[in-house]
Design an enzyme around this catalytic site. Structure first.
Site, PDB file in Angstrom:
ATOM      1  N   LYS A 190       0.851  -1.190   0.000  1.00 31.35           N
ATOM      2  CA  LYS A 190       0.000   0.000   0.000  1.00 31.35           C
ATOM      3  C   LYS A 190       0.884   1.236   0.000  1.00 31.35           C
ATOM      4  O   LYS A 190       1.728   1.404   0.875  1.00 31.35           O
ATOM      5  CB  LYS A 190      -0.907  -0.013   1.233  1.00 31.35           C
ATOM      6  CG  LYS A 190      -1.774   1.237   1.347  1.00 31.35           C
ATOM      7  CD  LYS A 190      -2.772   1.109   2.466  1.00 31.35           C
ATOM      8  CE  LYS A 190      -3.582   2.389   2.608  1.00 31.35           C
ATOM      9  NZ  LYS A 190      -4.540   2.299   3.707  1.00 31.35           N
ATOM     10  N   ARG A 200     -10.731   9.981   2.186  1.00 34.48           N
ATOM     11  CA  ARG A 200     -10.582  10.614   3.509  1.00 34.48           C
ATOM     12  C   ARG A 200     -11.709  11.592   3.762  1.00 34.48           C
ATOM     13  O   ARG A 200     -12.116  11.803   4.906  1.00 34.48           O
ATOM     14  CB  ARG A 200      -9.197  11.267   3.626  1.00 34.48           C
ATOM     15  CG  ARG A 200      -8.099  10.201   3.648  1.00 34.48           C
ATOM     16  CD  ARG A 200      -6.702  10.771   3.759  1.00 34.48           C
ATOM     17  NE  ARG A 200      -5.709   9.726   3.480  1.00 34.48           N
ATOM     18  CZ  ARG A 200      -4.428   9.958   3.231  1.00 34.48           C
ATOM     19  NH1 ARG A 200      -3.967  11.193   3.231  1.00 34.48           N
ATOM     20  NH2 ARG A 200      -3.614   8.959   2.990  1.00 34.48           N
ATOM     21  N   LYS A 213       1.372  10.041   5.371  1.00 36.28           N
ATOM     22  CA  LYS A 213       1.507   8.673   5.891  1.00 36.28           C
ATOM     23  C   LYS A 213       2.792   8.006   5.393  1.00 36.28           C
ATOM     24  O   LYS A 213       2.890   6.787   5.341  1.00 36.28           O
ATOM     25  CB  LYS A 213       0.260   7.861   5.520  1.00 36.28           C
ATOM     26  CG  LYS A 213      -1.043   8.463   6.089  1.00 36.28           C
ATOM     27  CD  LYS A 213      -2.252   7.538   5.943  1.00 36.28           C
ATOM     28  CE  LYS A 213      -3.503   8.147   6.585  1.00 36.28           C
ATOM     29  NZ  LYS A 213      -4.673   7.235   6.532  1.00 36.28           N
ATOM     30  N   LYS A 244      -2.301  -1.435  -3.715  1.00 35.93           N
ATOM     31  CA  LYS A 244      -3.115  -0.222  -3.627  1.00 35.93           C
ATOM     32  C   LYS A 244      -2.246   1.004  -3.710  1.00 35.93           C
ATOM     33  O   LYS A 244      -1.228   1.035  -3.023  1.00 35.93           O
ATOM     34  CB  LYS A 244      -3.843  -0.265  -2.280  1.00 35.93           C
ATOM     35  CG  LYS A 244      -4.752   0.892  -2.018  1.00 35.93           C
ATOM     36  CD  LYS A 244      -5.451   0.675  -0.718  1.00 35.93           C
ATOM     37  CE  LYS A 244      -6.275   1.920  -0.467  1.00 35.93           C
ATOM     38  NZ  LYS A 244      -6.541   2.143   0.894  1.00 35.93           N
ATOM     39  N   SER A 270     -10.361   5.719  -4.388  1.00 36.22           N
ATOM     40  CA  SER A 270     -11.289   6.837  -4.516  1.00 36.22           C
ATOM     41  C   SER A 270     -10.862   7.859  -5.566  1.00 36.22           C
ATOM     42  O   SER A 270     -11.689   8.339  -6.336  1.00 36.22           O
ATOM     43  CB  SER A 270     -11.466   7.508  -3.156  1.00 36.22           C
ATOM     44  OG  SER A 270     -10.212   7.911  -2.622  1.00 36.22           O
ATOM     45  N   TYR A 309     -15.426   1.217  -6.154  1.00 40.18           N
ATOM     46  CA  TYR A 309     -16.696   1.909  -5.865  1.00 40.18           C
ATOM     47  C   TYR A 309     -17.667   1.755  -7.023  1.00 40.18           C
ATOM     48  O   TYR A 309     -18.851   2.022  -6.878  1.00 40.18           O
ATOM     49  CB  TYR A 309     -16.413   3.391  -5.571  1.00 40.18           C
ATOM     50  CG  TYR A 309     -15.446   3.526  -4.417  1.00 40.18           C
ATOM     51  CD1 TYR A 309     -15.878   3.327  -3.113  1.00 40.18           C
ATOM     52  CD2 TYR A 309     -14.092   3.767  -4.631  1.00 40.18           C
ATOM     53  CE1 TYR A 309     -14.994   3.370  -2.051  1.00 40.18           C
ATOM     54  CE2 TYR A 309     -13.191   3.816  -3.577  1.00 40.18           C
ATOM     55  CZ  TYR A 309     -13.649   3.611  -2.297  1.00 40.18           C
ATOM     56  OH  TYR A 309     -12.770   3.643  -1.242  1.00 40.18           O
TER      57      TYR A 309
HETATM   58  C1  PBG Z   1      -7.329   3.654   5.695  1.00 36.25           C
HETATM   59  C2  PBG Z   1      -7.681   3.374   4.284  1.00 36.25           C
HETATM   60  C3  PBG Z   1      -7.479   4.236   3.210  1.00 36.25           C
HETATM   61  C4  PBG Z   1      -8.073   3.636   2.131  1.00 36.25           C
HETATM   62  C5  PBG Z   1      -8.589   2.407   2.538  1.00 36.25           C
HETATM   63  N1  PBG Z   1      -8.315   2.257   3.886  1.00 36.25           N
HETATM   64  C6  PBG Z   1      -6.889   5.589   3.134  1.00 36.25           C
HETATM   65  C7  PBG Z   1      -5.583   5.864   3.695  1.00 36.25           C
HETATM   66  O1  PBG Z   1      -4.757   4.987   3.920  1.00 36.25           O
HETATM   67  O2  PBG Z   1      -5.340   7.048   3.948  1.00 36.25           O
HETATM   68  C8  PBG Z   1      -8.127   4.281   0.780  1.00 36.25           C
HETATM   69  C9  PBG Z   1      -9.270   3.931  -0.063  1.00 36.25           C
HETATM   70  C10 PBG Z   1      -9.515   4.845  -1.210  1.00 36.25           C
HETATM   71  O3  PBG Z   1      -8.860   5.885  -1.428  1.00 36.25           O
HETATM   72  O4  PBG Z   1     -10.439   4.526  -1.947  1.00 36.25           O
HETATM   73  N2  PBG Z   1      -6.411   2.882   6.312  1.00 36.25           N
END
Ligand code: PBG
Length: 321
Positions: A190, A200, A213, A244, A270, A309
């Site tokens: 990730k 978010r 992060k 991801k 997203s 989505y």
């Molecule tokens: C949180 C999480 C995130 C997503 C899934 N779980 C965001 C992040 O790590 O800040 C992202 C999903 C998306 O953007 O569709 N741990």
């Protein structure tokens, strides 16, 4: 080469990859209250649903052949704290939503994110101490979070936090508590990407998060490192691994699948969803076509499935054709 492209029947015959509803996992956002359908402005056609509305939405997904949903909570700011205790509350919004969905639709799979960000007043996926996201203390809380979710009926624990060692720790915690059947889909590779922005907003963690992060999510410059992350998670007991974001990481999906041959998923995040919706709203892209093309690209890259989505939209289109 063009002879095999000449007719639709011939193109169908030689198609190497095919998208089916079986490949889709639908992420849904849940919010407190009754009869709530709150649009998420940066994710057109996505809504946060209250638990009483969630059952019907999941029912439609199930009827369209979608195997699983992933439940994400929009947590009231008043319930967020720096110790993230709400994450381990068996009556929290996620757990209540899981129980309700399981009761209404026992044969659709339910994934839950294991990560602290929706519950954290600091906005991070882990506990923050002296400005740093601490690893091992976070892992202890994640284990407790996975347990309350499993007790609520969650089928797949999906650690999305990127702490080191969490997959092995969660596996032991689940096994010790009699949840041997609960699967782990790890967000193994990730990346720290700006493509998560709309998510978010959807879960209401954007305001809380200070900084980024990058001390736990991967550097987008790296690819070999993704293989090391995946190797560790498989070793620690992950049943399925995920890459991801999705479209910016199709190269990683392919490397992971070729190297390990394990069930491999991609998260069409997203920001990727928002791009296609926004351009289509301008009339610059044809939404249905670009969306289906993007989802097929995941299959071509070697993914066994996609969190998207657009899952319900895609499944409806697949049913029509
Ligand atoms: C949180 C999480 C995130 C997503 C899934 N779980 C965001 C992040 O790590 O800040 C992202 C999903 C998306 O953007 O569709 N741990």
């Amino acid at each position: 080469m063009r002879r095999n492209r000449r007719d639709a029947w011939n193109r169908r015959l030689v198609a190497e990859n095919r998208l089916s509803a079986d490949d889709l996992i639908w992420p849904v956002f849940v919010v407190e209250g009754q009869n709530q359908r709150q649009p998420v402005p940066s994710m057109p056609d996505v809504e946060r649903l209250s638990i009483d509305r969630l059952g019907d939405a999941v029912g439609e997904a199930k009827d369209l052949g979608i195997p699983a949903v992933a439940v994400f909570p929009y947590v009231d700011a008043a319930l967020k704290s720096s110790d993230c205790l709400e994450a381990v509350n068996p009556e929290n919004l996620v757990c209540r939503a899981v129980r309700a969905v399981k009761a209404a639709h026992p044969d659709i799979g339910i994934l839950c994110d294991v990560a602290l960000d929706p519950f954290n007043s600091d906005g991070h996926d882990g506990l923050v101490r002296d400005g740093l996201v601490v690893n091992d203390e976070t892992v202890e809380v994640l284990c407790r979070q996975a347990l309350v979710q499993a007790e609520a009926g969650c089928d797949v624990a999906a650690p999305s936090d990127m702490m080191d060692g969490r997959v092995g720790a969660i596996r032991s915690a689940l096994d010790d508590a009699g949840h041997q059947h609960v699967r782990i889909m790890s967000y193994a590779a990730k990346y720290a990407t700006a493509f998560y922005g709309p998510f978010r907003e959807a879960v209401g963690s954007a305001g809380a998060l200070k900084g980024d992060k990058k001390t736990y999510q991967m550097d987008t410059a790296n690819s070999d490192e993704a293989l090391r992350e995946v190797a560790l998670d498989i070793d620690e007991g992950a049943d399925m691994v995920m890459v991801k974001p999705g479209l910016p990481c199709l190269d990683i999906v392919r490397r992971v699948k070729d190297t390990f041959g394990v069930p491999t998923f991609a998260y069409n995040v997203s920001g990727e969803y928002a791009m296609l919706k926004a351009a289509s709203a301008q009339g610059w892209l044809e939404y249905d076509k670009v969306m289906m093309e993007a989802l097929l690209a995941f299959k071509r890259a070697g993914a066994d499935g996609v969190l998207t989505y657009a899952a319900v939209e895609a499944a409806r289109l697949l049913k029509e054709t």
